[in-house]
Design a protein around this motif. Structure first.
Motif, PDB file in Angstrom:
ATOM      1  N   GLY A   1       0.792  -1.218   0.000  1.00  0.00           N
ATOM      2  CA  GLY A   1       0.000   0.000   0.000  1.00  0.00           C
ATOM      3  C   GLY A   1       0.822   1.265   0.000  1.00  0.00           C
ATOM      4  O   GLY A   1       2.035   1.266  -0.264  1.00  0.00           O
ATOM      5  N   SER A   2       0.164   2.377   0.337  1.00  0.00           N
ATOM      6  CA  SER A   2       0.816   3.686   0.302  1.00  0.00           C
ATOM      7  C   SER A   2       0.414   4.514   1.509  1.00  0.00           C
ATOM      8  O   SER A   2      -0.513   4.177   2.241  1.00  0.00           O
ATOM      9  CB  SER A   2       0.465   4.421  -1.002  1.00  0.00           C
ATOM     10  OG  SER A   2      -0.909   4.341  -1.292  1.00  0.00           O
ATOM     11  N   ALA A   3       1.154   5.598   1.721  1.00  0.00           N
ATOM     12  CA  ALA A   3       0.910   6.484   2.855  1.00  0.00           C
ATOM     13  C   ALA A   3       1.416   7.872   2.506  1.00  0.00           C
ATOM     14  O   ALA A   3       2.098   8.078   1.503  1.00  0.00           O
ATOM     15  CB  ALA A   3       1.601   5.955   4.112  1.00  0.00           C
ATOM     16  N   LEU A   4       1.078   8.840   3.376  1.00  0.00           N
ATOM     17  CA  LEU A   4       1.423  10.248   3.141  1.00  0.00           C
ATOM     18  C   LEU A   4       2.264  10.776   4.295  1.00  0.00           C
ATOM     19  O   LEU A   4       2.051  10.398   5.449  1.00  0.00           O
ATOM     20  CB  LEU A   4       0.150  11.079   3.001  1.00  0.00           C
ATOM     21  CG  LEU A   4       0.323  12.565   2.661  1.00  0.00           C
ATOM     22  CD1 LEU A   4       0.804  12.712   1.214  1.00  0.00           C
ATOM     23  CD2 LEU A   4      -0.991  13.315   2.854  1.00  0.00           C
ATOM     24  N   VAL A   5       3.212  11.657   3.981  1.00  0.00           N
ATOM     25  CA  VAL A   5       4.002  12.319   5.015  1.00  0.00           C
ATOM     26  C   VAL A   5       4.209  13.778   4.630  1.00  0.00           C
ATOM     27  O   VAL A   5       4.375  14.106   3.450  1.00  0.00           O
ATOM     28  CB  VAL A   5       5.355  11.604   5.230  1.00  0.00           C
ATOM     29  CG1 VAL A   5       6.195  11.615   3.956  1.00  0.00           C
ATOM     30  CG2 VAL A   5       6.132  12.247   6.376  1.00  0.00           C
TER      31      VAL A   5
END
Length: 477
Positions: free
Chosen positions: A177-181
């Protein structure tokens, strides 16, 4: 008695010979490499600065060869000679070059990489130093003394690491999956900012106000390990590193074994080889080789092409917000295959090849309209091997969507599209047995778990709320 005419004739001949010798010698000196007049070139890194650690590289280059060189520190009206080390010449001025001492020393090299180390009487608080660099070549010009270049330069000293603070990020990231920072990074000599997931680099964009940055990051499905960090470096070589403390959630994807038949290889696979047109069926020793060519070699080529397109994006534009909606590319589409499915192919009782299905297969009716869920720009519209007719659309923040196996495409590369537009119709081009849509999500070129981006609640928690929280924090600073 000597004939005066013969004497004068001899003098004229001798004078002519001397003129010819003089002219010939001049031509030889002007044309001979041993009398070349170009002085050595002294080069430093672009926007040079030094943190006083390791070697500071200086490159000297000359067509004839370098006979001697020197580096001196100019301080308090004194010239203090500095010791130098000959470094490996490969990528001498490249920031990523490993500046190690050279084991092969040439007598008169045409390219020389030398390094200086921190002078003994220079403190870390020093803001700049002045160097005098001199180099002489092996040319016989200038009365056999060669051509000399002397260059004086002021070198900024920067021993302070960039400031780096993480403001907000997704709580967790799932394998595949993916994520934000979102983070803050500043430095007077800021050079590069990148994120790394333990294997691959990702690059941020400016966010909201000066000095703040935002980036999506992906955890590749095929890699069991994930270790996210932010790296910020300046032009002096100082580096700050900050780990991104995501909660890591492993995910078990489906495994399946698919039997291969001769009729399948003779039909769909062989037809696809002919469509691609890079090799003839007669080039392969057997049917298994034909299948492996499509499933392994062509699949890898297609993946490289997709990554090439989707990894190129605008990294300079300031992002104020990212109002992304959940994707829904096909109305009433039934799921035929999920993201991350691992497939093992069996031929005549043996496991012969494998692949990962890096998208979502949806089907409804033949040649169903494919809808665009979010605004975007078309970055690819072409036949891509096993994907068949393929469209890639960029939505911002390094996020792209992929639509494959299409029958018709209704857009062109460069088109700026609005949400709700019909971009294509489904089909069975490429490696597809029936009419359907292969839908993929890409983060900076990396294929990620589609289910997250089809879920409004996930987008709110991991994208929208993170952006809102970061903006609130920045407004209070």
């Amino acid at each position: 008695m000597q004939n005066p005419h013969s004497k004068s004739g001899f003098i004229r001949i001798l004078g002519l010979i001397l003129i010819i010798v003089f002219i010939g010698g001049g031509i030889f000196m002007l044309s001979s490499q041993s009398f070349e007049k170009e002085p050595p070139q002294i080069s430093l890194r672009e926007n040079p600065a030094w943190n006083l650690n390791g070697f500071f590289p200086i490159q000297i280059q000359d067509n004839a060869g370098i006979s001697q060189y020197s580096v001196a520190l100019l301080q308090n009206q004194e010239k203090i000679p500095l010791q130098t080390t000959i470094l490996n010449p490969q990528n001498c001025l490249d920031w990523n070059a490993e500046l190690s001492e050279s084991q092969e020393i040439q007598t008169t090299p045409k390219i020389l990489c030398i390094g200086i180390q921190k002078p003994k009487n220079i403190k870390n608080s020093t803001t700049q130093i002045t160097l005098e660099i001199s180099a002489t070549d092996t040319s016989n010009w200038n009365l056999f003394n060669g051509n000399t270049t002397t260059q004086t330069l002021t070198l900024p000293i920067d021993t302070k690491k960039p400031q780096l603070t993480i403001l907000s990020h997704s709580y967790k990231i799932t394998q595949g999956g993916s994520a934000l920072v979102i983070f803050h990074a500043t430095d007077d000599n800021l050079k590069e900012i990148r994120l790394n997931n333990g294997t691959y680099d990702f690059y941020p964009q400016p966010f909201y106000k000066e000095g703040f940055y935002i980036s999506l990051i992906a955890w590749n499905k095929t890699n069991p390990n994930f270790n996210a960090k932010i790296y910020v470096s300046d032009s002096a070589g100082n580096v700050s590193i900050a780990p991104i403390n995501f909660y890591l959630q492993k995910k078990q994807y489906r495994n399946s074994t698919i039997p291969l038949s001769d009729s399948f290889i003779d039909g769909k696979i062989s037809t696809l080889v002919q469509e691609i047109g890079e090799r003839s069926l007669e080039d392969f020793p057997n049917k298994l080789a034909i299948f492996k060519y499509i499933n392994e070699e062509v699949r890898q080529q297609n993946g490289n092409r997709i990554f090439e397109v989707a990894s190129q994006f605008d990294r300079e534009t300031l992002i104020q917000n990212f109002p992304i909606r959940a994707f829904s590319p096909l109305k009433n589409g039934a799921v035929m295959a999920n993201f991350g499915d691992h497939r093992t192919f069996n031929y005549q009782g043996e496991n012969v090849s494998e692949s990962n299905h890096m998208g979502l297969d949806l089907a409804s009716i033949k040649q169903a309209p494919v809808l665009l869920s979010n605004p975007g720009i078309v970055t690819l519209n072409e036949f891509v091997g096993i994907n068949g007719n393929t469209i890639i659309i960029y939505h911002g923040l390094g996020l792209s969507t992929l639509y494959a196996h299409l029958t018709t495409q209704k857009v062109n590369v460069g088109d700026s599209l609005n949400a709700g537009e019909v971009i294509a119709t489904t089909g069975n081009t490429g490696l597809a047995l029936g009419d359907h849509l292969h839908f993929g999500i890409l983060v900076q070129g990396h294929e990620v778990w589609t289910a997250e981006w089809l879920d409004s609640a996930w987008i709110k928690t991991n994208i929208t709320d993170i952006i809102n929280e970061a903006q609130s924090i920045i407004n209070k600073l």
